[in-house]
Design an enzyme around this catalytic site. Structure first.
Site, PDB file in Angstrom:
ATOM      1  N   ASP A   1      92.445 143.243  27.523  1.00  0.00           N
ATOM      2  CA  ASP A   1      91.702 144.508  27.624  1.00  0.00           C
ATOM      3  C   ASP A   1      92.588 145.714  27.391  1.00  0.00           C
ATOM      4  O   ASP A   1      93.808 145.610  27.317  1.00  0.00           O
ATOM      5  CB  ASP A   1      91.011 144.602  28.999  1.00  0.00           C
ATOM      6  CG  ASP A   1      91.944 144.235  30.150  1.00  0.00           C
ATOM      7  OD1 ASP A   1      93.171 144.240  29.960  1.00  0.00           O
ATOM      8  OD2 ASP A   1      91.446 143.946  31.244  1.00  0.00           O
TER       9      ASP A   1
ATOM     10  N   ASN B   1      87.534 142.587  43.479  1.00  0.00           N
ATOM     11  CA  ASN B   1      86.079 142.354  43.453  1.00  0.00           C
ATOM     12  C   ASN B   1      85.710 141.134  42.608  1.00  0.00           C
ATOM     13  O   ASN B   1      84.550 140.948  42.273  1.00  0.00           O
ATOM     14  CB  ASN B   1      85.361 143.611  42.922  1.00  0.00           C
ATOM     15  CG  ASN B   1      85.769 143.956  41.493  1.00  0.00           C
ATOM     16  OD1 ASN B   1      86.556 143.233  40.869  1.00  0.00           O
ATOM     17  ND2 ASN B   1      85.245 145.046  40.972  1.00  0.00           N
TER      18      ASN B   1
ATOM     19  N   HIS C   1      86.727 140.527  39.506  1.00  0.00           N
ATOM     20  CA  HIS C   1      86.637 140.708  38.052  1.00  0.00           C
ATOM     21  C   HIS C   1      87.750 139.945  37.335  1.00  0.00           C
ATOM     22  O   HIS C   1      88.803 139.666  37.893  1.00  0.00           O
ATOM     23  CB  HIS C   1      86.608 142.193  37.660  1.00  0.00           C
ATOM     24  CG  HIS C   1      87.902 142.924  37.768  1.00  0.00           C
ATOM     25  ND1 HIS C   1      87.969 144.288  37.920  1.00  0.00           N
ATOM     26  CD2 HIS C   1      89.192 142.507  37.748  1.00  0.00           C
ATOM     27  CE1 HIS C   1      89.233 144.657  37.974  1.00  0.00           C
ATOM     28  NE2 HIS C   1      90.000 143.599  37.876  1.00  0.00           N
TER      29      HIS C   1
ATOM     30  N   GLU D   1      83.359 143.258  35.172  1.00  0.00           N
ATOM     31  CA  GLU D   1      83.079 143.618  36.559  1.00  0.00           C
ATOM     32  C   GLU D   1      81.864 142.840  37.082  1.00  0.00           C
ATOM     33  O   GLU D   1      81.070 142.333  36.300  1.00  0.00           O
ATOM     34  CB  GLU D   1      82.763 145.121  36.631  1.00  0.00           C
ATOM     35  CG  GLU D   1      83.864 146.026  36.082  1.00  0.00           C
ATOM     36  CD  GLU D   1      85.023 146.213  37.050  1.00  0.00           C
ATOM     37  OE1 GLU D   1      85.143 145.447  38.036  1.00  0.00           O
ATOM     38  OE2 GLU D   1      85.833 147.125  36.818  1.00  0.00           O
TER      39      GLU D   1
HETATM   40  P1  PGA Z   1      96.562 143.333  39.685  1.00  0.00           P
HETATM   41  O1  PGA Z   1      95.197 143.363  38.873  1.00  0.00           O
HETATM   42  O2  PGA Z   1      97.378 142.218  39.086  1.00  0.00           O
HETATM   43  O3  PGA Z   1      97.198 144.663  39.441  1.00  0.00           O
HETATM   44  O4  PGA Z   1      96.231 143.080  41.101  1.00  0.00           O
HETATM   45  C1  PGA Z   1      94.530 142.174  38.614  1.00  0.00           C
HETATM   46  C2  PGA Z   1      93.218 142.501  37.961  1.00  0.00           C
HETATM   47  O5  PGA Z   1      92.613 143.532  38.312  1.00  0.00           O
HETATM   48  O6  PGA Z   1      92.777 141.733  37.111  1.00  0.00           O
END
Ligand code: PGA
Length: 244
Positions: A67, A136, A138, A143
């Site tokens: 992404d 959450n 995702h 999301e």
């Molecule tokens: P993080 O993010 O590794 O910074 O916790 C993971 C994500 O949101 O996919």
């Protein structure tokens, strides 16, 4: 799903790096799906150390990131283009021409997503997709929703993701509100998947991913249906999961 318990962040990073390097050693022309976020940084560091020692060669590897924020130039220090160079690509012997990240600088969302999807499809999808997981549930920027997404598309970030990601920006208002992300279907097309997670904030999402119902309200739960998915997580992230 295969669950690999790690003691702590360092152990998680080393175990994840081992799986990635095995893929590259087995197939020097491997196509890797990569992720940003703080979780994979330790694995990238480990891979860079092995690369420096000559143990893991990226000369013919191709990468495809999940992404990118919409509206950021490739040189913007908050962009995922920049992140990947800064945290990984500049420290290994990869050909930058073989690295791919959705083009957030192209404001034409439809064209940017179509082009990226065609690229990933054109190489026959990735051999190994590395994923972090959001608080959450995702994956990428897919999301929680009432349906699973398909190909690369433009998303409006949820308040919880904007809040979580604001730690990397000076002010919360600076976090872009939209992103281009591989869809859940694109992710599921990977021949193998490696999820990394650490820390207590991930415990509920990790539990829901592994043991919850398969539902788009926890996008990572669909990984239960993938035939070759490994989760490498530390004790804190696995705190709610039964010891098997
Ligand atoms: P993080 O993010 O590794 O910074 O916790 C993971 C994500 O949101 O996919």
């Amino acid at each position: 799903m295969r669950i690999v318990r790690a003691k702590d962040y360092q152990d998680m990073s080393r175990k994840a790096a081992n799986i990635i390097s095995a893929q590259v050693i087995l197939n020097p022309e491997a196509k890797l799906g990569l992720a940003t976020g703080t979780t994979p940084i330790g694995a990238y560091d480990q891979l860079a150390r092995w690369n420096a020692k000559g143990d893991c060669d990226f000369a013919h590897v191709q990468t495809f990131n999940l992404d990118e924020y919409r509206g950021l130039s490739h040189d913007d220090p908050q962009s995922y283009h920049y992140f990947m160079r800064d945290k990984f690509f500049n420290h290994i012997n990869i050909d930058l021409a073989n690295t791919h990240v959705p083009d957030g600088s192209n404001l034409d969302a439809e064209a940017a997503c179509y082009e990226y999807d065609a690229l990933v499809k054109g190489v026959g999808y990735v051999d190994l997709q590395l994923l972090g997981i959001g608080n959450n549930g995702h994956i990428g920027f897919n999301e929680p929703d009432d349906h699973f997404s398909k190909g690369t598309h433009c998303v409006d970030l949820t308040e919880s993701t904007i809040k979580a990601n604001s730690r990397l920006f000076e002010r919360e208002e600076d976090v872009p509100r939209q992103a281009y992300t591989m869809g859940v279907q694109t992710i599921m097309m990977a021949r193998s998947i490696l999820v990394v997670a650490n820390g207590p904030k991930k415990a509920q999402a990790v539990y829901d991913m592994i043991y919850g119902p398969v539902t788009p309200s926890c996008p990572a739960s669909i990984l239960q249906l993938h035939t070759n998915c490994t989760v490498v997580a530390d004790e804190e992230a696995l705190a709610l999961c039964p010891q098997e």
